[in-house]
Scaffold this active site. Structure first.
Site, short mmCIF file in Angstrom:
data_model
loop_
_atom_site.label_atom_id
_atom_site.label_comp_id
_atom_site.label_asym_id
_atom_site.label_seq_id
_atom_site.Cartn_x
_atom_site.Cartn_y
_atom_site.Cartn_z
N ASP A 122 -44.58 -32.78 26.36
CA ASP A 122 -45.30 -31.51 26.49
C ASP A 122 -46.67 -31.72 27.13
O ASP A 122 -47.19 -32.82 27.17
CB ASP A 122 -45.44 -30.90 25.09
CG ASP A 122 -45.52 -29.38 25.11
OD1 ASP A 122 -45.67 -28.78 26.19
OD2 ASP A 122 -45.45 -28.79 24.01
N ASP B 198 -44.13 -20.12 25.80
CA ASP B 198 -43.52 -20.14 24.48
C ASP B 198 -43.07 -18.74 24.06
O ASP B 198 -43.79 -17.75 24.27
CB ASP B 198 -44.51 -20.62 23.42
CG ASP B 198 -44.72 -22.12 23.44
OD1 ASP B 198 -44.24 -22.79 24.37
OD2 ASP B 198 -45.37 -22.62 22.50
#
Length: 501
Positions: A299, A359
């Site tokens: 990430d 997200d």
């Protein structure tokens, strides 16, 4: 700010009325916005500077001007009949390719610039924008030896427990998944297990063990163990930063360069042109692979590609990112790598899967941030759908990851239509299937929806780019999305209507 050098690749003047044209753009990395909008509209740029680094490419930001649209790697302009123009780089391994479409009186001016070694681009006037865009993006994937493995079904701890995750949380949910016959392949431990950002080998005080203790127990339950890392980042409080501040990307003042604001404050990124950093990255991925993790979610990867002063100034941003990802791949050559917050096209051929939007969150929209602050890169169901749907063609680059289904009704502000839209997005995009709901919270209806969300599907195609319900690609052969706040035709706000075949 350090400004990378760019070269003009091409310029085209289109004899078309600007008000008749829609533009399809894609941002730099996973969370950067992808949109389908009237060319005369305004492309927003975030007011918060730290979102320039954390959500975009600060060296090629959205324009903030009406009638000026910027895009990375590719660009499409669409006439009302579905014809138009498509531009696409043919390689992205060493070079970042930037496109701009600009209203110029009663014409449209398109320019393409590159940062890095000279690279060829394709530019086509086409009767079928959808087909041409798919063809050119697939050619880019082939040129870069894209990896497109079988999609996996993943349970992830993040949207259940966030940074408070424990070893027992993971095992409790794995046992319940078996009890309810949920067909997950992977159980992935997310952020919160480590002592600090960058200190991956030391456990946090609350985790209740060490991350190395989890894989064998997940294996025994029949699941592939997965783990989250932000391999390029370092907190200012970490041992990594304290012991190796000379490894950090620097600003023109010679000081480590803050590259975002999360985890309660700013953080820094490794300079991946430093040979010792590449060795450390190989050791990091090799170590977690040695613990038994064969699924790595990597990430905040944009950090390796940001503008800054590097240890080796002869290495450009695109190559610095590519070298870093190759080091991680070399450390765990047989691992399944999911990239997130990552330069999209620059990752082709080195990652198995890619997050293709922001997200998801247990609420529809954070309108104050999106509208007032010009930032649609943050977590929300609306932002995830808006961007992931507008990148439908990227399944030829890697397995797309449109993020998790949220089917729970507790600890969620999503209504029935909004949960159904997320499920519809997973079906349309194909690629990975993921969930993060605490399984103990799910009633029969929730479990039934989760089973549906875990069904692997082939990627769908748009039926039109000349019409849209919400500034994104919303019309597909298997169904239609309404991303607006009002009902349209027979679709309630925020809903998805499946086309019964």
């Amino acid at each position: 700010m350090f400004e990378p050098e760019k070269q003009l690749v091409g310029e085209w003047v289109l004899d078309v009325r600007p008000e008749e044209v829609r533009v399809l753009v894609s941002g730099f990395q996973s969370w950067s916005e992808a949109e389908l909008r009237p060319l005369t509209d305004l492309q927003a740029v975030p007011m918060m500077k730290w979102r320039h680094e954390q959500g975009h490419d600060p060296a090629f930001l959205p324009s903030g001007e009406a009638g000026v649209w910027r895009s990375h790697t590719l660009l499409a302009l669409v006439r009302p009949d579905g014809s138009g123009w498509v531009g696409c780089a043919v390689d992205a391994a060493h070079t970042f390719t930037h496109w701009e479409a600009r209203v110029d009186g009663q014409q449209v001016r398109v320019t393409c610039t590159s940062e890095g070694p000279a690279v060829e681009v394709a530019w086509q006037d086409t009767a079928d924008v959808i087909g041409t865009l798919e063809t050119l993006s697939a050619q880019l994937g082939r040129n870069m030896n894209a990896i497109t493995p079988t999609p996996l079904r993943v349970w992830c701890s993040w949207y259940s427990y966030y940074r408070d995750v424990t070893l027992e949380n993971m095992l409790d949910n794995a046992r319940l998944a078996r009890q309810h016959s949920l067909p997950f392949d992977v159980f992935q431990l997310d952020d919160g297990f480590q002592a600090d950002l960058g200190d991956w080998f030391e456990p946090s005080s609350h985790f209740g063990g060490h991350a190395s203790e989890l894989p064998a127990q997940l294996d025994a339950l029949g699941f592939t163990p997965g783990i989250w890392l932000a391999p390029f980042l370092a907190s200012p409080t970490s041992k990594l930063f304290r012991d190796h501040s000379d490894w950090m990307l620097r600003g023109e003042d010679g000081q480590p360069l803050p590259v975002g604001n999360n985890w309660g404050g700013p953080y820094y990124t490794l300079d991946t042109t430093h040979p010792e950093v590449l060795n450390w990255l190989r050791e990091l991925s090799a170590t977690v692979r040695g613990w038994g993790y064969t699924y790595l979610k990597l990430d905040f990867l944009y950090g390796a590609a940001l503008p800054g002063v590097r240890h080796d100034p002869s290495i450009g941003r695109a190559q610095a990112y590519r070298n870093a990802m190759q080091a991680l791949r070399d450390g765990a050559p047989d691992a399944f790598i999911l990239a997130c917050g990552a330069p999209l096209a620059g990752s082709i051929g080195l990652v198995d899967a890619m997050r293709t939007g922001p997200d998801v969150a247990p609420y529809w929209d954070e309108e104050s941030r999106r509208v007032w602050l010009g930032d649609a890169t943050g977590p929300s169901a609306r932002n995830a759908l808006h961007t992931a749907l507008s990148r439908w063609y990227q399944h030829s680059w890697y397995q797309p990851d449109p993020d998790v289904a949220i089917v729970r009704r507790e600890l969620s502000l999503l209504n029935h239509h909004e949960r159904g839209s997320i499920a519809g997005m997973l079906d349309i995009i194909g690629g990975l299937r993921a969930s993060s709901d605490p399984i103990s919270m799910l009633d029969e209806e929730g479990l039934a929806l989760l089973h549906r969300c875990l069904q692997i599907s082939t990627p769908d195609r748009p039926t039109t780019l000349a019409q849209s319900f919400g500034g994104a690609v919303t019309h597909f052969s298997r169904g239609t999305f309404n991303l607006t706040n009002q009902s349209v035709t027979n679709l309630p706000a925020h809903a998805y209507l499946e086309q019964r075949l």
